[in-house]
Design a protein around this motif. Structure first.
Motif, PDB file in Angstrom:
ATOM      1  N   LEU A 206      -1.512   6.443  10.907  1.00 12.28           N
ATOM      2  CA  LEU A 206      -1.198   5.049  10.610  1.00 12.28           C
ATOM      3  C   LEU A 206      -1.388   4.184  11.848  1.00 12.28           C
ATOM      4  CD1 LEU A 206      -0.162   6.394   8.061  1.00 12.28           C
ATOM      5  CD2 LEU A 206       1.781   4.832   8.101  1.00 12.28           C
ATOM      6  N   PRO A 207      -1.633   2.882  11.665  1.00 16.00           N
ATOM      7  CA  PRO A 207      -1.974   2.032  12.812  1.00 16.00           C
ATOM      8  C   PRO A 207      -0.774   1.680  13.682  1.00 16.00           C
ATOM      9  CG  PRO A 207      -1.926   0.742  10.796  1.00 16.00           C
ATOM     10  CD  PRO A 207      -1.765   2.175  10.376  1.00 16.00           C
ATOM     11  N   MET A 208      -1.107   1.433  14.957  1.00 15.46           N
ATOM     12  CA  MET A 208      -0.136   0.875  15.882  1.00 15.46           C
ATOM     13  C   MET A 208       0.127  -0.595  15.527  1.00 15.46           C
ATOM     14  SD  MET A 208      -1.224   2.202  19.675  1.00 15.46           S
ATOM     15  CE  MET A 208      -1.195   3.926  20.146  1.00 15.46           C
TER      16      MET A 208
ATOM     17  N   ALA B  58       0.498  -5.767  13.014  1.00  9.31           N
ATOM     18  CA  ALA B  58      -0.315  -5.808  11.804  1.00  9.31           C
ATOM     19  C   ALA B  58      -1.423  -6.836  11.987  1.00  9.31           C
ATOM     20  CB  ALA B  58       0.548  -6.172  10.603  1.00  9.31           C
ATOM     21  N   PRO B  59      -2.587  -6.603  11.411  1.00  9.45           N
ATOM     22  CA  PRO B  59      -3.683  -7.574  11.556  1.00  9.45           C
ATOM     23  C   PRO B  59      -3.359  -8.898  10.876  1.00  9.45           C
ATOM     24  CG  PRO B  59      -4.232  -5.894   9.935  1.00  9.45           C
ATOM     25  CD  PRO B  59      -2.962  -5.442  10.597  1.00  9.45           C
ATOM     26  N   ALA B  60      -3.872  -9.967  11.434  1.00 12.59           N
ATOM     27  CA  ALA B  60      -3.604 -11.297  10.879  1.00 12.59           C
ATOM     28  C   ALA B  60      -4.125 -11.418   9.455  1.00 12.59           C
ATOM     29  CB  ALA B  60      -4.243 -12.357  11.768  1.00 12.59           C
ATOM     30  N   THR B  61      -5.170 -10.664   9.133  1.00 13.88           N
ATOM     31  CA  THR B  61      -5.740 -10.721   7.791  1.00 13.88           C
ATOM     32  C   THR B  61      -4.903  -9.965   6.760  1.00 13.88           C
ATOM     33  OG1 THR B  61      -7.122  -8.806   8.339  1.00 13.88           O
ATOM     34  CG2 THR B  61      -8.090 -11.012   8.644  1.00 13.88           C
TER      35      THR B  61
ATOM     36  N   GLY C 174       1.103  -7.843   5.885  1.00 11.14           N
ATOM     37  CA  GLY C 174       2.039  -6.945   5.235  1.00 11.14           C
ATOM     38  C   GLY C 174       1.706  -5.476   5.415  1.00 11.14           C
ATOM     39  N   MET C 175       0.628  -5.173   6.135  1.00  6.73           N
ATOM     40  CA  MET C 175       0.235  -3.781   6.330  1.00  6.73           C
ATOM     41  C   MET C 175       1.311  -3.017   7.093  1.00  6.73           C
ATOM     42  SD  MET C 175      -2.935  -2.207   8.554  1.00  6.73           S
ATOM     43  CE  MET C 175      -4.203  -2.812   7.436  1.00  6.73           C
TER      44      MET C 175
ATOM     45  N   GLY D 140       0.808  -1.211   0.000  1.00  4.65           N
ATOM     46  CA  GLY D 140       0.000   0.000   0.000  1.00  4.65           C
ATOM     47  C   GLY D 140       0.844   1.265   0.000  1.00  4.65           C
ATOM     48  N   PRO D 141       0.222   2.395  -0.281  1.00  3.01           N
ATOM     49  CA  PRO D 141       0.981   3.651  -0.416  1.00  3.01           C
ATOM     50  C   PRO D 141       1.628   4.126   0.873  1.00  3.01           C
ATOM     51  CG  PRO D 141      -1.387   4.056  -0.497  1.00  3.01           C
ATOM     52  CD  PRO D 141      -1.211   2.572  -0.581  1.00  3.01           C
ATOM     53  N   THR D 142       1.074   3.745   2.032  1.00  3.34           N
ATOM     54  CA  THR D 142       1.670   4.225   3.286  1.00  3.34           C
ATOM     55  C   THR D 142       3.062   3.658   3.516  1.00  3.34           C
ATOM     56  OG1 THR D 142       0.564   2.462   4.550  1.00  3.34           O
ATOM     57  CG2 THR D 142      -0.572   4.578   4.374  1.00  3.34           C
TER      58      THR D 142
END
Length: 213
Positions: free
Chosen positions: A149-151, A154-157, A160-161, A33-35
């Motif tokens: 942006l998230p802490m 990364a979510p299991a789903t 790669g986030m 993703g772009p982030t």
């Protein structure tokens, strides 16, 4: 003094670097993703491409200030891991067969980018304003990372986030730090990165390399 009317950098180097970036950007955009491009190393990768084509000592110097020291540690850890003596373990993923070889090939830019930046500042000269340019760009990236942006983790789903971009929430991606209030940690990072990395790198480059400004 550099002659602005003539090219200092060879065309083949510009073309090779640009070809790599042209492959990496769409792959990273799709995969992460772009982030992902808010990471300091990715910012420097893109800024260096512009620096090469414009032969800008300012842009090259800014990138050198920001990432030379961290990426040198990456290089040392990579070599150490390759011989069974990792420094920090940060490059362990480069030796995991579960990660596609192509992805690891792209990530290897962390090894050679500091060498390219050293070559650029030696060829173009060191621009002292690079410290202030990087400081502004990096702090802006940190604020965006902290506010939007998230802490970790990364979510299991979506493993790669990008999370904890530029370590604004802690020193690893397994979870946010718990040593102090999160706002206090972020404030410490805002102060520590210039004090421990950017300013010392600037002072060394300003002393060791022919300066432009």
């Amino acid at each position: 003094r550099l002659n602005a009317s003539s090219s200092v950098l060879p065309l083949w180097a510009k073309l090779a670097y640009t070809a790599f970036v042209a492959v990496l950007v769409p792959h990273y955009w799709q995969a992460y993703g772009p982030t992902n491009f808010l990471y300091f190393c990715d910012i420097a990768l893109l800024m260096t491409c512009v620096a090469m084509w414009t032969e800008s000592a300012l842009l090259a110097s800014a990138c050198a200030v920001g990432i030379l020291l961290p990426q040198i540690f990456w290089m040392i850890d990579f070599i150490g891991t390759a011989v069974g003596m990792p420094l920090t373990g940060m490059t362990g993923y480069m030796f995991q067969d579960a990660i596609p070889l192509f992805a690891r090939f792209l990530s290897f830019f962390h090894f050679w980018l500091p060498l390219v930046l050293l070559w650029l500042v030696l060829r173009l000269g060191y621009d002292r304003r690079g410290l202030w340019l990087w400081w502004g760009v990096a702090w802006a990236a940190m604020w965006v990372s902290y506010l939007f942006l998230p802490m970790p983790p990364a979510p299991a789903t979506d493993p790669g986030m990008p999370v904890n971009v530029n370590y604004v929430f802690g020193l690893n991606d397994k979870g946010p730090q718990t040593w102090m209030p999160q706002a206090a940690f972020f404030a410490v990072m805002l102060a520590a990165l210039p004090a421990a990395i950017w300013v010392p790198t600037h002072l060394v480059l300003a002393k060791a390399v022919r300066t432009r400004k």
